[in-house]
Design a protein around this motif. Structure first.
Motif, PDB file in Angstrom:
ATOM      1  N   SER A  38       0.851  -1.197   0.000  1.00  0.00           N
ATOM      2  CA  SER A  38       0.000   0.000   0.000  1.00  0.00           C
ATOM      3  C   SER A  38       0.882   1.241   0.000  1.00  0.00           C
ATOM      4  O   SER A  38       2.039   1.201   0.438  1.00  0.00           O
ATOM      5  CB  SER A  38      -0.931   0.015   1.214  1.00  0.00           C
ATOM      6  N   THR A  39       0.329   2.345  -0.475  1.00  0.00           N
ATOM      7  CA  THR A  39       1.071   3.613  -0.533  1.00  0.00           C
ATOM      8  C   THR A  39       1.476   4.061   0.863  1.00  0.00           C
ATOM      9  O   THR A  39       2.601   4.508   1.091  1.00  0.00           O
ATOM     10  CB  THR A  39       0.202   4.715  -1.182  1.00  0.00           C
ATOM     11  N   GLU A  40       0.536   3.965   1.795  1.00  0.00           N
ATOM     12  CA  GLU A  40       0.779   4.408   3.171  1.00  0.00           C
ATOM     13  C   GLU A  40       1.925   3.643   3.804  1.00  0.00           C
ATOM     14  O   GLU A  40       2.804   4.218   4.445  1.00  0.00           O
ATOM     15  CB  GLU A  40      -0.497   4.233   3.996  1.00  0.00           C
ATOM     16  N   ASN A  41       1.943   2.323   3.621  1.00  0.00           N
ATOM     17  CA  ASN A  41       3.025   1.503   4.174  1.00  0.00           C
ATOM     18  C   ASN A  41       4.373   1.859   3.562  1.00  0.00           C
ATOM     19  O   ASN A  41       5.383   1.956   4.258  1.00  0.00           O
ATOM     20  CB  ASN A  41       2.740   0.011   3.939  1.00  0.00           C
ATOM     21  N   GLY A  42       4.402   2.048   2.238  1.00  0.00           N
ATOM     22  CA  GLY A  42       5.652   2.401   1.565  1.00  0.00           C
ATOM     23  C   GLY A  42       6.189   3.730   2.051  1.00  0.00           C
ATOM     24  O   GLY A  42       7.384   3.865   2.345  1.00  0.00           O
ATOM     25  N   LEU A  43       5.296   4.722   2.179  1.00  0.00           N
ATOM     26  CA  LEU A  43       5.711   6.050   2.647  1.00  0.00           C
ATOM     27  C   LEU A  43       6.200   5.989   4.084  1.00  0.00           C
ATOM     28  O   LEU A  43       7.253   6.558   4.419  1.00  0.00           O
ATOM     29  CB  LEU A  43       4.533   7.022   2.522  1.00  0.00           C
ATOM     30  N   ALA A  44       5.457   5.305   4.941  1.00  0.00           N
ATOM     31  CA  ALA A  44       5.832   5.223   6.368  1.00  0.00           C
ATOM     32  C   ALA A  44       7.169   4.511   6.545  1.00  0.00           C
ATOM     33  O   ALA A  44       8.033   4.963   7.311  1.00  0.00           O
ATOM     34  CB  ALA A  44       4.736   4.505   7.145  1.00  0.00           C
ATOM     35  N   MET A  45       7.356   3.404   5.822  1.00  0.00           N
ATOM     36  CA  MET A  45       8.612   2.661   5.930  1.00  0.00           C
ATOM     37  C   MET A  45       9.777   3.490   5.399  1.00  0.00           C
ATOM     38  O   MET A  45      10.863   3.503   5.987  1.00  0.00           O
ATOM     39  CB  MET A  45       8.504   1.345   5.152  1.00  0.00           C
ATOM     40  N   GLY A  46       9.544   4.194   4.300  1.00  0.00           N
ATOM     41  CA  GLY A  46      10.591   5.038   3.726  1.00  0.00           C
ATOM     42  C   GLY A  46      10.997   6.155   4.669  1.00  0.00           C
ATOM     43  O   GLY A  46      12.192   6.404   4.879  1.00  0.00           O
ATOM     44  N   LEU A  47      10.027   6.823   5.273  1.00  0.00           N
ATOM     45  CA  LEU A  47      10.328   7.932   6.194  1.00  0.00           C
ATOM     46  C   LEU A  47      11.015   7.439   7.462  1.00  0.00           C
ATOM     47  O   LEU A  47      11.931   8.089   7.969  1.00  0.00           O
ATOM     48  CB  LEU A  47       9.037   8.687   6.545  1.00  0.00           C
ATOM     49  N   ALA A  48      10.571   6.284   7.972  1.00  0.00           N
ATOM     50  CA  ALA A  48      11.205   5.718   9.167  1.00  0.00           C
ATOM     51  C   ALA A  48      12.667   5.380   8.888  1.00  0.00           C
ATOM     52  O   ALA A  48      13.564   5.696   9.685  1.00  0.00           O
ATOM     53  CB  ALA A  48      10.445   4.465   9.617  1.00  0.00           C
ATOM     54  N   THR A  49      12.915   4.759   7.744  1.00  0.00           N
ATOM     55  CA  THR A  49      14.287   4.400   7.364  1.00  0.00           C
ATOM     56  C   THR A  49      15.130   5.652   7.131  1.00  0.00           C
ATOM     57  O   THR A  49      16.291   5.711   7.539  1.00  0.00           O
ATOM     58  CB  THR A  49      14.277   3.523   6.100  1.00  0.00           C
ATOM     59  N   ALA A  50      14.539   6.658   6.479  1.00  0.00           N
ATOM     60  CA  ALA A  50      15.257   7.905   6.213  1.00  0.00           C
ATOM     61  C   ALA A  50      15.659   8.600   7.510  1.00  0.00           C
ATOM     62  O   ALA A  50      16.777   9.106   7.632  1.00  0.00           O
ATOM     63  CB  ALA A  50      14.391   8.834   5.361  1.00  0.00           C
ATOM     64  N   PHE A  51      14.749   8.619   8.481  1.00  0.00           N
ATOM     65  CA  PHE A  51      15.056   9.244   9.776  1.00  0.00           C
ATOM     66  C   PHE A  51      16.240   8.554  10.445  1.00  0.00           C
ATOM     67  O   PHE A  51      17.189   9.219  10.898  1.00  0.00           O
ATOM     68  CB  PHE A  51      13.829   9.187  10.695  1.00  0.00           C
ATOM     69  N   VAL A  52      16.192   7.232  10.492  1.00  0.00           N
ATOM     70  CA  VAL A  52      17.287   6.470  11.117  1.00  0.00           C
ATOM     71  C   VAL A  52      18.598   6.712  10.376  1.00  0.00           C
ATOM     72  O   VAL A  52      19.651   6.915  10.990  1.00  0.00           O
ATOM     73  CB  VAL A  52      16.950   4.966  11.160  1.00  0.00           C
ATOM     74  N   LEU A  53      18.544   6.700   9.060  1.00  0.00           N
ATOM     75  CA  LEU A  53      19.743   6.897   8.237  1.00  0.00           C
ATOM     76  C   LEU A  53      20.362   8.272   8.481  1.00  0.00           C
ATOM     77  O   LEU A  53      21.569   8.385   8.726  1.00  0.00           O
ATOM     78  CB  LEU A  53      19.382   6.729   6.763  1.00  0.00           C
ATOM     79  N   ILE A  54      19.547   9.315   8.423  1.00  0.00           N
ATOM     80  CA  ILE A  54      20.060  10.684   8.589  1.00  0.00           C
ATOM     81  C   ILE A  54      20.643  10.887   9.978  1.00  0.00           C
ATOM     82  O   ILE A  54      21.765  11.386  10.123  1.00  0.00           O
ATOM     83  CB  ILE A  54      18.940  11.709   8.320  1.00  0.00           C
TER      84      ILE A  54
END
Length: 201
Positions: A38-54
């Protein structure tokens, strides 16, 4: 120390396209294939990963000279795990439905090869301003591909995007698109299109 903005933009842009984690480096495949139904899952997972990465790139770049070489990788993992734990509890507290949907894949960010790879290849070798640019670029690059993948799969698999029904009762959902096989097919087509665009450019 002078900041080279052209260099910073190059670091940022690399993650968006030239060295995109998913469509170029083909890393971080576990969440890419597992949670993008789903779009929501993809966006949420991407943002969570981006936060951890940054955040982990910032910390590791700041303290890189204090970390002994023989405990470098365990130190990186400890820092990454701290931010993953924060992200996991934050989602459970404020977005419980998303946290339940992403399930085990949030804690698994700790072992995402994208996160650890950027610490080893970039953050531990560059100043903090470049680490921030790299983290944002790679994080956004990861996020936009996951979101697009989720949107395509949700649209064809359920006739909706972000839970909003776009296709009427006449539409017969392509069930395969919300199954793991649909993730492989969609990603393969997406990578092929991106390679074609790059070749044409």
């Amino acid at each position: 120390m002078a900041v080279d903005f052209k260099e910073l933009f190059g670091d940022f842009k690399n993650g968006l396209w030239n060295e995109n984690p998913i469509i170029r480096l083909v890393i971080g495949m576990c969440p890419t294939l597992a949670v993008t139904n789903s779009t929501e899952n993809g966006l949420a997972m991407g943002l969570a990963t981006a936060f951890v990465l940054i955040m982990s790139e910032i910390v590791i770049s700041l303290i890189k000279n204090l970390i002994p070489a023989n405990v470098r990788i365990p130190s990186f993992i400890l820092i990454i795990a701290s931010f993953v734990t924060f992200t996991d509890y934050f989602l459970k507290a404020f977005f419980p439905a998303i946290a339940a949907s992403l399930s085990i894949f949030i804690p698994l960010i700790v072992v995402n090869c994208l996160i650890l790879g950027r610490q080893e290849a970039f953050a531990s070798k560059n100043p903090v301003h470049r680490a921030i640019a790299d983290g944002i670029g790679m994080g956004l690059g990861f996020t936009w591909v996951l979101t697009l993948l989720g949107a395509i799969r949700e649209f064809f698999g359920m006739g909706s995007i972000m839970g909003i029904q776009l296709l009427g009762a006449w539409y017969r959902p392509m069930v395969i698109m919300v199954l793991p096989a649909g993730a492989f097919l969609t990603l393969g087509i997406l990578v092929g299109i991106m390679n074609l665009i790059s070749r044409e450019g």
